[in-house]
Design a protein around this motif. Structure first.
Motif, mmCIF file in Angstrom:
data_model
loop_
_atom_site.group_PDB
_atom_site.id
_atom_site.type_symbol
_atom_site.label_atom_id
_atom_site.label_comp_id
_atom_site.label_asym_id
_atom_site.label_seq_id
_atom_site.Cartn_x
_atom_site.Cartn_y
_atom_site.Cartn_z
ATOM 1 N N ASP A 12 -6.649 2.053 39.748
ATOM 2 C CA ASP A 12 -6.990 3.182 38.885
ATOM 3 C C ASP A 12 -6.455 2.911 37.482
ATOM 4 O O ASP A 12 -5.311 2.482 37.321
ATOM 5 C CB ASP A 12 -6.380 4.474 39.442
ATOM 6 N N LYS A 16 -12.979 0.133 34.548
ATOM 7 C CA LYS A 16 -14.238 -0.505 34.955
ATOM 8 C C LYS A 16 -15.488 0.300 34.584
ATOM 9 O O LYS A 16 -16.542 -0.283 34.384
ATOM 10 C CB LYS A 16 -14.226 -0.833 36.454
ATOM 11 N N GLU A 39 -18.253 4.371 45.560
ATOM 12 C CA GLU A 39 -17.604 4.668 46.841
ATOM 13 C C GLU A 39 -16.197 5.194 46.606
ATOM 14 O O GLU A 39 -15.541 4.760 45.661
ATOM 15 C CB GLU A 39 -17.552 3.406 47.703
ATOM 16 N N PRO A 40 -15.645 6.073 47.478
ATOM 17 C CA PRO A 40 -16.472 6.726 48.477
ATOM 18 C C PRO A 40 -17.508 7.599 47.784
ATOM 19 O O PRO A 40 -17.207 8.197 46.770
ATOM 20 C CB PRO A 40 -15.475 7.573 49.272
ATOM 21 N N ARG A 50 -15.854 11.983 50.181
ATOM 22 C CA ARG A 50 -15.044 11.581 49.010
ATOM 23 C C ARG A 50 -14.084 12.691 48.583
ATOM 24 O O ARG A 50 -12.911 12.428 48.319
ATOM 25 C CB ARG A 50 -15.971 11.231 47.842
ATOM 26 N N LEU A 54 -10.075 12.127 48.479
ATOM 27 C CA LEU A 54 -9.360 12.123 47.194
ATOM 28 C C LEU A 54 -8.411 13.306 47.018
ATOM 29 O O LEU A 54 -7.511 13.244 46.182
ATOM 30 C CB LEU A 54 -10.347 12.087 46.020
ATOM 31 N N ARG A 71 -19.045 4.975 53.972
ATOM 32 C CA ARG A 71 -19.702 3.682 53.674
ATOM 33 C C ARG A 71 -20.917 3.465 54.563
ATOM 34 O O ARG A 71 -21.959 2.974 54.113
ATOM 35 C CB ARG A 71 -18.673 2.566 53.861
ATOM 36 N N ARG A 93 -16.679 0.247 43.386
ATOM 37 C CA ARG A 93 -15.826 0.076 44.577
ATOM 38 C C ARG A 93 -16.656 -0.112 45.851
ATOM 39 O O ARG A 93 -17.727 0.482 46.015
ATOM 40 C CB ARG A 93 -14.868 1.248 44.799
ATOM 41 N N THR A 98 -10.853 -0.584 50.341
ATOM 42 C CA THR A 98 -10.222 -0.090 51.564
ATOM 43 C C THR A 98 -9.080 -1.021 51.985
ATOM 44 O O THR A 98 -8.014 -0.565 52.394
ATOM 45 C CB THR A 98 -11.265 0.024 52.692
ATOM 46 N N TYR A 101 -6.356 -0.320 49.133
ATOM 47 C CA TYR A 101 -5.697 1.004 49.106
ATOM 48 C C TYR A 101 -5.161 1.413 50.476
ATOM 49 O O TYR A 101 -3.989 1.727 50.609
ATOM 50 C CB TYR A 101 -6.667 2.071 48.568
ATOM 51 N N GLN A 102 -6.060 1.456 51.484
ATOM 52 C CA GLN A 102 -5.588 1.906 52.806
ATOM 53 C C GLN A 102 -4.748 0.810 53.464
ATOM 54 O O GLN A 102 -3.760 1.101 54.130
ATOM 55 C CB GLN A 102 -6.771 2.288 53.712
ATOM 56 N N ARG A 153 -6.371 12.782 32.352
ATOM 57 C CA ARG A 153 -6.977 13.882 33.127
ATOM 58 C C ARG A 153 -6.021 14.241 34.254
ATOM 59 O O ARG A 153 -5.038 13.557 34.469
ATOM 60 C CB ARG A 153 -8.324 13.448 33.698
ATOM 61 N N PHE A 158 -4.702 9.543 44.632
ATOM 62 C CA PHE A 158 -4.320 8.135 44.447
ATOM 63 C C PHE A 158 -3.741 7.904 43.055
ATOM 64 O O PHE A 158 -2.740 7.199 42.903
ATOM 65 C CB PHE A 158 -5.519 7.220 44.690
ATOM 66 N N GLU A 159 -4.369 8.517 42.048
ATOM 67 C CA GLU A 159 -3.890 8.315 40.674
ATOM 68 C C GLU A 159 -2.458 8.814 40.500
ATOM 69 O O GLU A 159 -1.753 8.369 39.596
ATOM 70 C CB GLU A 159 -4.826 9.029 39.687
HETATM 71 P P1 TYD Z 1 -12.399 5.874 41.318
HETATM 72 O O1 TYD Z 1 -13.351 4.857 41.821
HETATM 73 O O2 TYD Z 1 -11.279 5.370 40.483
HETATM 74 O O3 TYD Z 1 -13.258 6.961 40.611
HETATM 75 P P2 TYD Z 1 -12.837 7.873 39.384
HETATM 76 O O4 TYD Z 1 -12.987 6.963 38.211
HETATM 77 O O5 TYD Z 1 -13.812 8.989 39.473
HETATM 78 O O6 TYD Z 1 -11.411 8.300 39.648
HETATM 79 O O7 TYD Z 1 -11.755 6.765 42.478
HETATM 80 C C1 TYD Z 1 -11.866 6.492 43.788
HETATM 81 C C2 TYD Z 1 -10.509 6.504 44.433
HETATM 82 O O8 TYD Z 1 -10.654 6.287 45.818
HETATM 83 C C3 TYD Z 1 -9.600 5.400 43.905
HETATM 84 O O9 TYD Z 1 -8.300 5.921 43.697
HETATM 85 C C4 TYD Z 1 -9.533 4.419 45.048
HETATM 86 C C5 TYD Z 1 -9.815 5.249 46.259
HETATM 87 N N1 TYD Z 1 -10.487 4.515 47.352
HETATM 88 C C6 TYD Z 1 -9.793 4.238 48.508
HETATM 89 O O10 TYD Z 1 -8.624 4.592 48.631
HETATM 90 N N2 TYD Z 1 -10.425 3.558 49.520
HETATM 91 C C7 TYD Z 1 -11.704 3.153 49.422
HETATM 92 O O11 TYD Z 1 -12.242 2.516 50.366
HETATM 93 C C8 TYD Z 1 -12.420 3.436 48.213
HETATM 94 C C9 TYD Z 1 -13.848 3.008 48.075
HETATM 95 C C10 TYD Z 1 -11.771 4.119 47.199
#
Ligand code: TYD
Length: 211
Positions: A12, A16, A39-40, A50, A54, A71, A93, A98, A101-102, A153, A158-159
């Motif tokens: 994050d 991109k 994605e999601p 999603r 989130l 997915r 993404r 996955t 992050y996971q 924002r 996650f952020e």
């Molecule tokens: P992001 O793609 O950064 O979109 P935005 O710019 O709107 O914030 O946000 C998607 C979030 O989801 C990002 O923090 C990563 C997380 N994520 C996962 O944890 N696992 C996944 O498989 C995917 C696709 C995203």
């Protein structure tokens, strides 16, 4: 014309979004139909998932199952039909996120993620999996990414994670690239926006997909 599947990854704050939009315009200018998605998400069902992933607290396995469920729907409803039509599919993404992050971020078992990946991305009648032909990885030091995100924002789940979480996520992307180096283009996202864009364009042109 054959379909083309490109994904975009990074922690994050790596920046991109503007480049995905720029690439969509470049492909359209070259006469290609573009499906721009994320994605999601990307379908009505996957966008509902999603919002849960989130915003709601859940254990890492639940999170992994939900992103793979999203997915599956996304592949079946949007990505596969678009590729069959010959579209350029630009996906903000995909499965590398996955694993990053996971898997690395939250510590969920990578072997189990590989099993889910094989289930969800299996291509009927073949032994291969649906994967992007190119993954553009915006690699950025998590400290710089945190500075860029600060105040931009209201952070989602996650952020709001600490820098150490994003160090693990970045390592997760590195590990995925080590496994499949030819699929990846690693971009130094600490450069100026213009320099990053040149690198993104170069990665696509080098594969002969844009003049
Ligand atoms: P992001 O793609 O950064 O979109 P935005 O710019 O709107 O914030 O946000 C998607 C979030 O989801 C990002 O923090 C990563 C997380 N994520 C996962 O944890 N696992 C996944 O498989 C995917 C696709 C995203």
């Amino acid at each position: 014309m054959a379909g083309l599947f490109i994904s975009f990854e990074g922690i994050d704050g790596a920046g991109k979004s503007t480049h995905i939009e720029g690439l969509a315009q470049a492909f359209r200018a070259a006469g290609r139909q573009v499906t721009l998605t994320r994605e999601p998400g990307g379908t009505p069902l996957a966008e509902k998932l999603r919002a849960l992933v989130l915003n709601d607290a859940m254990d890492a396995m639940t999170e992994a199952l939900l992103v793979f469920a999203a997915r599956r729907d996304h592949l079946q409803q949007l990505i596969e039909p678009a590729l069959a039509r010959g579209d350029v599919v630009l996906c903000d993404r995909f499965t590398d996120a996955t694993f990053a992050y996971q898997g690395m971020g939250r510590g969920f078992d990578l072997e189990t993620l590989s099993v889910l990946e094989r289930w969800v991305q299996a291509q009927p009648g073949t032994t291969s999996l649906r994967q992007p032909e190119l993954t553009v990885w915006f690699d950025l030091d998590p400290t710089i990414a945190a500075e860029r995100l600060a105040g931009a924002r209201v952070p989602d789940k996650f952020e709001a994670q600490p820098v150490e979480f994003f160090r693990r996520v970045a390592a997760g992307y590195g590990a995925r690239m080590d496994e499949e180096p030819r699929r990846f283009a690693r971009i130094d996202a600490a450069q100026s926006r213009g320099a990053v864009w040149q690198d993104v364009l170069q990665a696509v042109q080098a594969r002969g997909w844009l003049a």
